[in-house]
Design an enzyme around this catalytic site. Sequence first.
Site, PDB file in Angstrom:
ATOM      1  N   LYS A  57       5.116 -58.840 -31.954  1.00 39.18           N
ATOM      2  CA  LYS A  57       6.567 -58.613 -31.913  1.00 39.18           C
ATOM      3  C   LYS A  57       6.985 -58.045 -30.558  1.00 39.18           C
ATOM      4  CE  LYS A  57       8.638 -55.683 -34.973  1.00 39.18           C
ATOM      5  NZ  LYS A  57       9.672 -54.761 -34.453  1.00 39.18           N
ATOM      6  N   SER A  58       6.291 -57.020 -30.094  1.00 46.58           N
ATOM      7  CA  SER A  58       6.673 -56.396 -28.811  1.00 46.58           C
ATOM      8  C   SER A  58       6.618 -57.404 -27.677  1.00 46.58           C
ATOM      9  CB  SER A  58       5.720 -55.243 -28.485  1.00 46.58           C
ATOM     10  OG  SER A  58       5.901 -54.184 -29.373  1.00 46.58           O
TER      11      SER A  58
ATOM     12  N   GLY B 229      15.341 -52.043 -32.955  1.00 41.98           N
ATOM     13  CA  GLY B 229      15.425 -50.982 -31.946  1.00 41.98           C
ATOM     14  C   GLY B 229      15.001 -51.471 -30.578  1.00 41.98           C
TER      15      GLY B 229
ATOM     16  N   ARG C 181      19.993 -44.882 -35.779  1.00 43.73           N
ATOM     17  CA  ARG C 181      18.849 -44.499 -34.938  1.00 43.73           C
ATOM     18  C   ARG C 181      19.298 -43.982 -33.565  1.00 43.73           C
ATOM     19  NH1 ARG C 181      14.326 -48.922 -35.197  1.00 43.73           N
ATOM     20  NH2 ARG C 181      13.188 -47.228 -34.194  1.00 43.73           N
TER      21      ARG C 181
ATOM     22  N   GLN D 201       9.789 -48.274 -25.606  1.00 47.89           N
ATOM     23  CA  GLN D 201      11.136 -48.850 -25.526  1.00 47.89           C
ATOM     24  C   GLN D 201      11.930 -48.187 -24.416  1.00 47.89           C
ATOM     25  OE1 GLN D 201      12.689 -48.378 -29.484  1.00 47.89           O
ATOM     26  NE2 GLN D 201      11.527 -50.115 -30.288  1.00 47.89           N
TER      27      GLN D 201
ATOM     28  N   ASP E 184       3.101 -47.550 -35.153  1.00 50.46           N
ATOM     29  CA  ASP E 184       3.634 -48.426 -36.203  1.00 50.46           C
ATOM     30  C   ASP E 184       2.655 -48.594 -37.370  1.00 50.46           C
ATOM     31  OD1 ASP E 184       5.979 -48.758 -34.793  1.00 50.46           O
ATOM     32  OD2 ASP E 184       5.300 -50.577 -33.786  1.00 50.46           O
TER      33      ASP E 184
ATOM     34  N   LYS F 234      12.282 -43.941 -37.155  1.00 50.26           N
ATOM     35  CA  LYS F 234      11.947 -45.380 -37.111  1.00 50.26           C
ATOM     36  C   LYS F 234      12.927 -46.132 -38.029  1.00 50.26           C
ATOM     37  CE  LYS F 234       8.641 -45.286 -34.142  1.00 50.26           C
ATOM     38  NZ  LYS F 234       8.840 -45.930 -32.853  1.00 50.26           N
TER      39      LYS F 234
ATOM     40  N   ARG G 190       9.912 -42.593 -41.885  1.00 56.78           N
ATOM     41  CA  ARG G 190       8.675 -43.108 -42.490  1.00 56.78           C
ATOM     42  C   ARG G 190       7.827 -42.011 -43.125  1.00 56.78           C
ATOM     43  NH1 ARG G 190       7.374 -47.995 -38.187  1.00 56.78           N
ATOM     44  NH2 ARG G 190       8.729 -49.463 -39.269  1.00 56.78           N
TER      45      ARG G 190
ATOM     46  N   ARG H  58       7.709 -52.062 -42.696  1.00 53.79           N
ATOM     47  CA  ARG H  58       6.307 -51.602 -42.710  1.00 53.79           C
ATOM     48  C   ARG H  58       6.002 -50.773 -43.965  1.00 53.79           C
ATOM     49  NH1 ARG H  58       4.667 -53.923 -38.099  1.00 53.79           N
ATOM     50  NH2 ARG H  58       6.029 -53.701 -36.310  1.00 53.79           N
TER      51      ARG H  58
HETATM   52  C1  S3P Z   1       7.994 -50.793 -29.417  1.00 51.49           C
HETATM   53  C2  S3P Z   1       7.761 -49.469 -29.184  1.00 51.49           C
HETATM   54  C3  S3P Z   1       7.619 -48.479 -30.264  1.00 51.49           C
HETATM   55  C4  S3P Z   1       7.328 -49.156 -31.589  1.00 51.49           C
HETATM   56  C5  S3P Z   1       8.249 -50.299 -31.846  1.00 51.49           C
HETATM   57  C6  S3P Z   1       8.078 -51.355 -30.767  1.00 51.49           C
HETATM   58  C7  S3P Z   1       8.141 -51.696 -28.258  1.00 51.49           C
HETATM   59  O1  S3P Z   1       8.830 -47.757 -30.390  1.00 51.49           O
HETATM   60  O2  S3P Z   1       7.423 -48.215 -32.638  1.00 51.49           O
HETATM   61  O3  S3P Z   1       7.966 -50.885 -33.098  1.00 51.49           O
HETATM   62  O4  S3P Z   1       8.121 -52.930 -28.444  1.00 51.49           O
HETATM   63  O5  S3P Z   1       8.290 -51.193 -27.138  1.00 51.49           O
HETATM   64  P1  S3P Z   1       9.137 -46.437 -29.486  1.00 51.49           P
HETATM   65  O6  S3P Z   1       9.323 -46.878 -28.091  1.00 51.49           O
HETATM   66  O7  S3P Z   1      10.397 -45.858 -30.081  1.00 51.49           O
HETATM   67  O8  S3P Z   1       7.947 -45.536 -29.668  1.00 51.49           O
END
Ligand code: S3P
Length: 426
Positions: free
Chosen positions: A17-18, A90, A118, A165, A311, A338, A342, A386
């Site tokens: 996903k990232s 997010g 959020r 992020q 995650d 999140k 969670r 999740r």
């Molecule tokens: C992500 C970073 C994480 C993760 C999210 C995806 C990303 O969040 O929990 O599911 O793709 O950069 P945070 O940056 O808030 O830790």
Amino acid sequence: MSGKTVVRGEISVPGDKSISHRAVMFAALATGVSRVRGFLHAADTLSTAGMMRALGARVDEVSHTELRIEGRGLRALAEPADVIDAGNSGTTIRIGSGILAAQPFLSVITGDRYLRRRPMGRVIEPLTRMGASILGRDGNRLPPLCIRGGALRGIRYEMPVASAQVKSSLLLAGLYADTPVTVVEPIRSRDHTERMLAAMGAGITRDGNAVTAAQCVRLDPLDMTVPGDLSSAAFFLVLAAVTPGSSLTVSAVGVNPFRTGILDVLRRMGADVRPVGERFEGGEPVADLVVRGAQLVATRVAPEEVPGLIDEVPILCVAAAFAAGRTEIRGAGELRVKESDRIASMVACLSSLGIPCGEYPDGLWVEGPATVRHPSGPCDSRGDHRVAMSMRILGAAAAVPVDVTDVDCIDTSFPGFQSLLDGLTR
Ligand code: S3P
């Protein structure tokens, strides 16, 4: 009690996903045509594709998992004609804000009722310091965000919490700033952005926990295959890990070293987890993961381990329910903001099944090996993908029907999860 359901075989999981988010975002900013194979076709990543289309990039689905993206170049995006909808994602709104903050036009970005709760101050504050004008609800803390971008200046920003992020948002803004942007992380988080931008020709440098992005004229297009998502694989790794006699291979999974904390913890709990055939794809390490189940033992997860498995905490709670002793996870206060809180969601779900557990302000504990009460009240996922998948895995491993409410959210990251689970446990 260990798990009751023996699983055997080989599976693959959808794209990371990232990395999928970043691939479509950065390709849209590149000069030229990109090809992205193995793209995660799920609600969250489609929100990012929608955002980049709204900014004028052409994003075509060649197939369900392959995109062809015609980039607009870094400095020729179009003002979006309407409010951008980040849905539940997010990553879309936070990393996207870094791009929007640098554009000479107005953007408004919002999301679903979960995303609108959020915290966004973590990107608004540093981007404002760079010169962007960003307004949000609740004193500039919550979406929708109204972003009037423009000329940016570089900053050195010490992040209060580890967040890929936030780091990514600032590095992207840094591609446009007149002087470099340096982001210093308290603990290193996933570095997909740094890897991908560097591969596209951006000036990204690292010094310990500090990463710097310099102003960039153009990004080269991408031609890449996204590896399988370790965060999705984790559900099935745990399903196999908790049952002696299980043996499962999840093929072609990304094993970025800032994502593999779950593998270390499962090994510490007694599971046999091995990466096989390590290789590189799209600048990221990839391996087939082979797991053999065992009667697990409890463990403690320390604060410095948390960013590497952020995650995976919900599914780790499931492993803990089958492990002998009390598992504790601390330094995980970020879980409270999140897709749901969670810590609260998992403690409520596990408690409703009679599994001993409790909250700390910054984490939780779970005592195993637990007997799952049956019949029991429904587990409320609170709209969190999740949490929903974790509880489905718990039910499958224990061979007890677990009623999970609000499971449509699973499609935000892992369409096909239930049929994969049904296929393995039938
Ligand atoms: C992500 C970073 C994480 C993760 C999210 C995806 C990303 O969040 O929990 O599911 O793709 O950069 P945070 O940056 O808030 O830790």
